[in-house]
Design a protein around this motif. Sequence first.
Motif, PDB file in Angstrom:
ATOM      1  N   ALA A  83       0.835  -1.209   0.000  1.00  0.00           N
ATOM      2  CA  ALA A  83       0.000   0.000   0.000  1.00  0.00           C
ATOM      3  C   ALA A  83       0.865   1.253   0.000  1.00  0.00           C
ATOM      4  O   ALA A  83       1.950   1.283   0.593  1.00  0.00           O
ATOM      5  CB  ALA A  83      -0.917   0.004   1.224  1.00  0.00           C
ATOM      6  N   GLY A  84       0.372   2.278  -0.655  1.00  0.00           N
ATOM      7  CA  GLY A  84       1.046   3.563  -0.627  1.00  0.00           C
ATOM      8  C   GLY A  84       0.821   4.272   0.698  1.00  0.00           C
ATOM      9  O   GLY A  84      -0.158   4.011   1.408  1.00  0.00           O
ATOM     10  N   ILE A  85       1.727   5.174   1.025  1.00  0.00           N
ATOM     11  CA  ILE A  85       1.669   5.918   2.282  1.00  0.00           C
ATOM     12  C   ILE A  85       1.303   7.364   1.991  1.00  0.00           C
ATOM     13  O   ILE A  85       1.905   8.001   1.128  1.00  0.00           O
ATOM     14  CB  ILE A  85       3.030   5.873   3.014  1.00  0.00           C
ATOM     15  CG1 ILE A  85       3.406   4.435   3.371  1.00  0.00           C
ATOM     16  CG2 ILE A  85       3.011   6.749   4.259  1.00  0.00           C
ATOM     17  CD1 ILE A  85       4.824   4.293   3.911  1.00  0.00           C
ATOM     18  N   LEU A  86       0.325   7.882   2.735  1.00  0.00           N
ATOM     19  CA  LEU A  86      -0.039   9.297   2.644  1.00  0.00           C
ATOM     20  C   LEU A  86       0.350   9.965   3.964  1.00  0.00           C
ATOM     21  O   LEU A  86      -0.212   9.665   5.016  1.00  0.00           O
ATOM     22  CB  LEU A  86      -1.543   9.466   2.399  1.00  0.00           C
ATOM     23  CG  LEU A  86      -1.998   9.494   0.945  1.00  0.00           C
ATOM     24  CD1 LEU A  86      -3.504   9.677   0.879  1.00  0.00           C
ATOM     25  CD2 LEU A  86      -1.309  10.604   0.167  1.00  0.00           C
ATOM     26  N   LEU A  87       1.293  10.898   3.883  1.00  0.00           N
ATOM     27  CA  LEU A  87       1.873  11.544   5.055  1.00  0.00           C
ATOM     28  C   LEU A  87       1.410  12.990   5.176  1.00  0.00           C
ATOM     29  O   LEU A  87       1.436  13.741   4.198  1.00  0.00           O
ATOM     30  CB  LEU A  87       3.402  11.511   4.951  1.00  0.00           C
ATOM     31  CG  LEU A  87       4.196  12.391   5.925  1.00  0.00           C
ATOM     32  CD1 LEU A  87       4.032  11.901   7.358  1.00  0.00           C
ATOM     33  CD2 LEU A  87       5.670  12.429   5.524  1.00  0.00           C
ATOM     34  N   THR A  88       0.998  13.365   6.374  1.00  0.00           N
ATOM     35  CA  THR A  88       0.725  14.766   6.716  1.00  0.00           C
ATOM     36  C   THR A  88       1.515  15.104   7.971  1.00  0.00           C
ATOM     37  O   THR A  88       1.457  14.372   8.962  1.00  0.00           O
ATOM     38  CB  THR A  88      -0.771  15.007   6.960  1.00  0.00           C
ATOM     39  OG1 THR A  88      -1.488  14.829   5.739  1.00  0.00           O
ATOM     40  CG2 THR A  88      -1.024  16.416   7.487  1.00  0.00           C
ATOM     41  N   ARG A  89       2.234  16.208   7.913  1.00  0.00           N
ATOM     42  CA  ARG A  89       2.941  16.716   9.087  1.00  0.00           C
ATOM     43  C   ARG A  89       2.191  17.952   9.575  1.00  0.00           C
ATOM     44  O   ARG A  89       1.804  18.806   8.769  1.00  0.00           O
ATOM     45  CB  ARG A  89       4.403  17.045   8.762  1.00  0.00           C
ATOM     46  CG  ARG A  89       5.138  15.851   8.169  1.00  0.00           C
ATOM     47  CD  ARG A  89       6.627  16.107   7.987  1.00  0.00           C
ATOM     48  NE  ARG A  89       7.295  16.266   9.271  1.00  0.00           N
ATOM     49  CZ  ARG A  89       7.795  17.403   9.741  1.00  0.00           C
ATOM     50  NH1 ARG A  89       7.712  18.519   9.016  1.00  0.00           N
ATOM     51  NH2 ARG A  89       8.382  17.474  10.923  1.00  0.00           N
ATOM     52  N   SER A 177       3.782  -1.496   3.339  1.00  0.00           N
ATOM     53  CA  SER A 177       3.838  -0.458   2.305  1.00  0.00           C
ATOM     54  C   SER A 177       4.572  -0.953   1.064  1.00  0.00           C
ATOM     55  O   SER A 177       5.324  -1.933   1.107  1.00  0.00           O
ATOM     56  CB  SER A 177       4.528   0.796   2.837  1.00  0.00           C
ATOM     57  OG  SER A 177       5.930   0.701   2.718  1.00  0.00           O
ATOM     58  N   ASN A 178       4.359  -0.226  -0.038  1.00  0.00           N
ATOM     59  CA  ASN A 178       5.090  -0.506  -1.279  1.00  0.00           C
ATOM     60  C   ASN A 178       6.301   0.415  -1.447  1.00  0.00           C
ATOM     61  O   ASN A 178       6.919   0.444  -2.514  1.00  0.00           O
ATOM     62  CB  ASN A 178       4.166  -0.389  -2.491  1.00  0.00           C
ATOM     63  CG  ASN A 178       3.551   1.006  -2.623  1.00  0.00           C
ATOM     64  OD1 ASN A 178       3.913   1.940  -1.895  1.00  0.00           O
ATOM     65  ND2 ASN A 178       2.612   1.159  -3.559  1.00  0.00           N
ATOM     66  N   GLY A 179       6.610   1.190  -0.401  1.00  0.00           N
ATOM     67  CA  GLY A 179       7.776   2.067  -0.459  1.00  0.00           C
ATOM     68  C   GLY A 179       7.540   3.384  -1.159  1.00  0.00           C
ATOM     69  O   GLY A 179       8.479   4.157  -1.362  1.00  0.00           O
ATOM     70  N   LYS A 180       6.264   3.668  -1.495  1.00  0.00           N
ATOM     71  CA  LYS A 180       5.935   4.924  -2.176  1.00  0.00           C
ATOM     72  C   LYS A 180       5.198   5.847  -1.202  1.00  0.00           C
ATOM     73  O   LYS A 180       4.229   5.433  -0.572  1.00  0.00           O
ATOM     74  CB  LYS A 180       5.065   4.667  -3.402  1.00  0.00           C
ATOM     75  CG  LYS A 180       5.726   3.798  -4.462  1.00  0.00           C
ATOM     76  CD  LYS A 180       4.769   3.520  -5.618  1.00  0.00           C
ATOM     77  CE  LYS A 180       5.423   2.627  -6.662  1.00  0.00           C
ATOM     78  NZ  LYS A 180       4.488   2.332  -7.798  1.00  0.00           N
ATOM     79  N   VAL A 181       5.661   7.086  -1.110  1.00  0.00           N
ATOM     80  CA  VAL A 181       5.088   8.033  -0.161  1.00  0.00           C
ATOM     81  C   VAL A 181       4.595   9.274  -0.891  1.00  0.00           C
ATOM     82  O   VAL A 181       5.278   9.810  -1.773  1.00  0.00           O
ATOM     83  CB  VAL A 181       6.134   8.444   0.906  1.00  0.00           C
ATOM     84  CG1 VAL A 181       5.534   9.437   1.893  1.00  0.00           C
ATOM     85  CG2 VAL A 181       6.664   7.219   1.631  1.00  0.00           C
TER      86      VAL A 181
END
Length: 654
Positions: A83-89, A177-181
Amino acid sequence: MNASRFIAGLQPALFTLLLTLGCAARAADTPQAKYPAYPSETPAKFVPATGSFDYVQRDVMIPMRDGVKLHTIILVPKGATHAGILLTRTPYDAKALTAHTMSGHLGPMLQGYDNPTDVIVEDGYIRVVQDVRGKYGSEGDYVMNRPVHGPLNPTPVDDATDTYDTIDWLVKNIPESNGKVGTLGISYDGFEPLMALVNPHPALKVSVPMNPMVDGWMGDDWFHNGAFRQQNMSYIYEQTASRDNGIKWWTSFHDEYDLFMHFGSAGELGRQYGMGQLGFWNKVLAHPAYDSFWSDQAVDRLLATQPLKVPVMLVHSLWDQEDIYGALAVYRAIKPKDTGGNMVKLVMGPWHHGQQIDEGSSLGAIRFGSDTAKYFREKILRPYLAQYLKDGAPRADLAPVTAFQTGSNQWQRLDRWPLVCDRGCASKSRALYLEPDQQLGFAAPSAGAAYDEYISDPAHPVPFRARPIQPIGYDAGQTWSQWLVDDQREASGRTDVLSYISAPLTAPLTIAGAPEVNLVASTSGTDSDWVVKLIDVYPDQVAEQPEMGGYQLAVSMDILRGRYREGFAEAKPIAANQPLAYRFPLPAANHVFLPGHRIMVQVQSSWFPLYDRNPQSFVPNIFWARPADYVKATQRVYHAPDKASFIALPVIGG
């Protein structure tokens, strides 16, 4: 009794004493229940039963390169793989932003700021939200919009390095994850995806900054063209006074108009509120002009110097009441680097600040005929993120610019933005002139009175919306997010506001770009603010929506602090009673003035209490203007043949 028998008799007693003392010491080390026969009903450690949840939550502290650890919440859909990663800071509490409603389902947990929940949940992304350095659960020191390492930041860490280190940890420690952010966010959280573009991590595949904070002096949160947005003092107070925003702004007034009038200057209000203890507030006070403190941290200027390595979708709201400047400033800075035409996308919607993740069928009294925010998430954001974060996903069929045209209420696929401008576009803006008798038209004035005038009195500033004026906020019942679409009739009836109006239109008039103010004006003072509004005046009666009869909808409006007429880096007094040119852009508009509607331009010299009052006599720093500095001034707006005031209007086919 002999000595040996005495000692022998003493040994058991001594042993008992030592044993008792040892037990007492152990008891002191291990707290015992005070009432063992009536024990506490709270376990030493409670383990929630989460077997039925459709997600797995991990609460971790991620180490940065300087040893500081940042609090991060990871939500993994149960059963996820590749799965792809969705990051919010965020500086707004990662725990709160991932637990809007406690639930065993991920959707209710995320529904709210700052999550496009339908896209996250339905497409199976791993959701990661992190507290920025110095806020809430994260270690380290907080600095507002921490600048990159350099003259304004002597440390080796900044939001760019923190994002890099976070992504590096995530791709190594989330086996699902699939390593994609991808990184996304709104406002301050939209500033963070822009900082991620500075020396980006190789695993960062896409960035979606929405309504980002970019340049706090030119046109985002703190100033607009030099005028201070004093209603944001409450934000500065709460954001910087404590790590967890636990120290709250207070007021003894129901109407913010009364609050700011009571204290006089913004500096005096800050002094009486104890804001001198706040580092960022002291920086604001010390830098009222656009000096290197502001220009060196302007994100658009920073990104203009960086190579373009990561695909970016900039999301702009046409009625963004907080950060209406930033997204388009970054677009202008980085689009020229997109030589292949595939790296930079722009989306413009008819929204307030952040409305694109909410319901978008209307804004205040203005209706759009469809849920424009849902359209954005389903037709634009979803395929765009999938292209870069999902294995084997097709290329998103998106135009370089996707823009909602207000008035006609339709989405457009465009190859560029703006379509029309005063300089540098294939089509040139058309002058819309202020004329005698407060008329408005495309013919230059040739006769009639040379000017109109009004008295600007700082003791009675023009409210920016109908009173009583609410504080900034998003609680139920508050309407802060709607003020840019307020009916401007509230101002047009005042004697210290000039209103110029056209004849009813007989054909549609379409604009697509940033209107530019070209005002020739004078003041009897030595400083002055100029507020200019471009307004769509509805017909006197609107059959399908009667409350819109005669409505004055602001299409674009902004303010200029006159002391910066010659340049933003240095304040200079204005020559009294001399007609002078004031030139500044208004926010971008993509709008159709429909037949039967009229165009209006309003001019005034205060916009209170959103912006602090100009004393109208020149002082070195308006933050510290004294009561005696505030004086009435006679303001004149010229429309003579050799002193024509006009709006350069980006008219399509004009």
